[in-house]
Design an enzyme around this catalytic site. Structure first.
Site, short mmCIF file in Angstrom:
data_model
loop_
_atom_site.label_atom_id
_atom_site.label_comp_id
_atom_site.label_asym_id
_atom_site.label_seq_id
_atom_site.Cartn_x
_atom_site.Cartn_y
_atom_site.Cartn_z
N HIS A 176 0.86 -1.19 0.00
CA HIS A 176 0.00 0.00 0.00
C HIS A 176 0.89 1.24 0.00
CE1 HIS A 176 -3.74 -2.16 1.88
NE2 HIS A 176 -3.75 -2.21 0.56
N HIS B 252 -11.32 -9.15 -6.60
CA HIS B 252 -11.01 -7.87 -5.95
C HIS B 252 -10.22 -7.02 -6.94
CE1 HIS B 252 -9.78 -5.00 -3.00
NE2 HIS B 252 -8.72 -5.61 -2.53
N GLU C 271 -8.25 -4.39 -6.35
CA GLU C 271 -7.00 -3.73 -5.94
C GLU C 271 -5.85 -4.27 -6.80
OE1 GLU C 271 -6.40 -3.66 -1.69
OE2 GLU C 271 -5.10 -1.92 -1.86
N ASP D 217 -2.88 -5.24 -6.61
CA ASP D 217 -2.01 -6.41 -6.35
C ASP D 217 -2.64 -7.70 -6.88
OD1 ASP D 217 -3.83 -5.73 -4.26
OD2 ASP D 217 -2.87 -7.12 -2.90
N HIS E 205 -11.94 -6.25 1.93
CA HIS E 205 -11.90 -4.98 2.63
C HIS E 205 -12.21 -3.79 1.72
CE1 HIS E 205 -7.69 -3.66 1.28
NE2 HIS E 205 -7.95 -4.78 0.65
N ASP F 153 -8.40 -11.46 -0.21
CA ASP F 153 -7.53 -10.96 0.87
C ASP F 153 -7.84 -11.60 2.24
OD1 ASP F 153 -5.88 -9.14 -0.47
OD2 ASP F 153 -7.37 -7.55 -0.37
N TYR G 283 -1.89 -8.82 9.60
CA TYR G 283 -2.73 -8.52 8.43
C TYR G 283 -4.13 -8.10 8.91
CZ TYR G 283 -4.33 -9.05 3.61
OH TYR G 283 -4.81 -8.81 2.35
N HIS H 274 -3.04 -13.96 -0.65
CA HIS H 274 -1.68 -13.70 -0.16
C HIS H 274 -1.29 -14.82 0.80
CE1 HIS H 274 -1.66 -9.54 -1.60
NE2 HIS H 274 -2.82 -9.33 -1.00
FE1 FEO Z 1 -6.90 -5.59 -1.11
FE2 FEO Z 1 -4.43 -7.84 -1.59
O1 FEO Z 1 -5.47 -6.35 -1.98
#
Ligand code: FEO
Length: 398
Positions: free
Chosen positions: A23, A80, A82, A84, A146, A165, A193, A226
């Site tokens: 982030h 998701h 985001e 990544d 999230h 996530d 996390y 992850h």
């Molecule tokens: Fe919310 Fe692993 O990105």
């Protein structure tokens, strides 16, 4: 690199051993991370779940080509938006344009907002299913877990939950499974996390866990986006999340301070000694906010029933490490925790009042409305006052 999870599911992600900040510079990742992407050959249809972070997009697509002819991918699921997880979508969809992308309705907005591409979106909602021929992928929206677009999916037959996530950890390992890695490392990264990313959404976490558990689906594996795959007692992490989502605390107090000429540090240690005297069973941890990792401190705050925050006064304010930490803490909306303030000053002395205000705004119940102000560097009398303040805090946390 590709790694076979079972006869139908292959991991095709990227292990990022070098990652230390996530982030932007906001979140530390001492043990690297991984961006987990999964290729499912479901019988008649093949589906790719998520991709990897943009810097690895070319590598990801090149590796994927070694695993499968890209034209054989029937569907892409973007759990998701985001970057990544979605970062390799532009590279991939340039190769296979028109491939349907399944995501939530909000996911369409987020992905469009990121990439400004006219992809073949198929918005889905909870309960929608994708028939893979023999197996099904069932979608479960996970709004604000999230991001508003977040989604889980579940593969029937193999009984695998892909929660993106949720249940993940920033933890690079080539061992892949929860039972093969160091358990302290795994627990440490999983709770960090949760503390740093999911705390503000704890009510939603609890509700989502109940919703998924009530579906009564067998879960043989949980494959997050992850870190490791949970295959040994996979529900252990779900149970941990339920615990963490329930205003979690251990019998711990964390003393956090910054110091200019050692006065506030000495005060911190005297307060800690006072806490220990009044409350021998509580775990006390001390951190200099300017020197310790902010996200590690946040994890300790998450575990604490109370925090004691100290800053000397500078320019009618507080030292910036404390201001920065407290801004992060405010956003995380911790519940059911107590707080106390202290700090040295030479003339104007605003810091303690300001720290108390920060604690109050962040939702901490103040143990002492005035806090403890120490004039100049603490003398013996002031150290005794710190010790007495510590005893008051220790008793309040008993
Ligand atoms: Fe919310 Fe692993 O990105």
């Amino acid at each position: 690199m590709a790694y076979k999870i079972n006869d139908n599911v292959t991991w095709v992600g990227k292990i990022d051993w070098e990652l230390r900040k996530f982030h932007g510079e906001e979140l530390s990742a001492h043990k690297g991370s991984s961006y987990n992407s999964y290729l499912i050959r479901g019988g008649e249809k093949t589906v790719l779940i998520d991709t990897v972070w943009k810097p690895f997009a070319k590598e990801f697509v090149a590796n994927l080509k070694k695993e499968i002819d890209l034209k054989e991918i029937d569907y892409i699921v973007a759990n998701h938006a985001e970057s990544d997880h979605s970062g390799a979508l532009p590279e991939l969809l340039e190769e296979i344009p028109g491939t349907p992308v399944y995501c939530t309705k909000t996911g369409v907005k987020s992905l469009s907002g990121h990439y400004h591409q006219d992809w073949n979106f198929h918005p889905v909602k909870t309960g929608d299913k994708l028939d893979l021929g023999g197996k099904e992928l069932i979608f479960v929206e996970a709004k604000m877990l999230h991001w508003p677009d977040s989604m889980f999916c579940y593969l029937t037959g193999d009984n695998i939950l892909f929660p993106n996530d949720a249940f993940g950890q920033h933890f690079a390992t080539e061992l892949f499974y929860n039972d093969l890695v160091d358990q302290c490392d795994l627990y440490g990264e999983a709770i960090k996390y949760y503390a740093n990313i999911l705390t503000p959404f704890s009510k939603l976490v609890a509700a989502k866990i109940k919703e998924v558990v009530d579906l009564n689906l067998p879960v043989d594996m949980i494959c997050p986006s992850h870190g490791v795959i949970w295959r040994d007692d996979p529900l252990q992490i779900v149970n941990k999340y339920a615990e963490w989502a329930d205003d979690y605390q251990e019998n711990q107090v964390t003393v956090i301070y910054d110091t200019m000429w050692d006065g506030t540090r000495r005060a911190a240690e005297a307060i800690a000694a006072g806490i220990k005297e009044a409350n021998d069973s509580i775990t006390i941890k001390l951190y200099n906010a300017a020197r310790a990792d902010t996200n590690d401190i946040v994890t300790e705050i998450f575990k604490s029933k109370g925090i004691v925050v100290g800053s000397p006064t500078i320019n009618k304010g507080v030292l910036h490490s404390i201001a920065s930490l407290m801004e992060m803490v405010k956003g995380l909306q911790f519940k059911n925790k107590k707080g106390a303030a202290f700090g040295c000053y030479g003339w104007s002395g605003e810091s303690v009042k300001l720290v108390n205000e920060m604690l109050d705004k962040a939702g901490f119940e103040l143990i002492n409305q005035d806090g403890l102000k120490i004039l100049w560097n603490p003398n013996e009398e002031a150290i005794e006052a710190c010790s007495a303040y510590g005893k008051e805090i220790g008793s309040a946390l008993a």
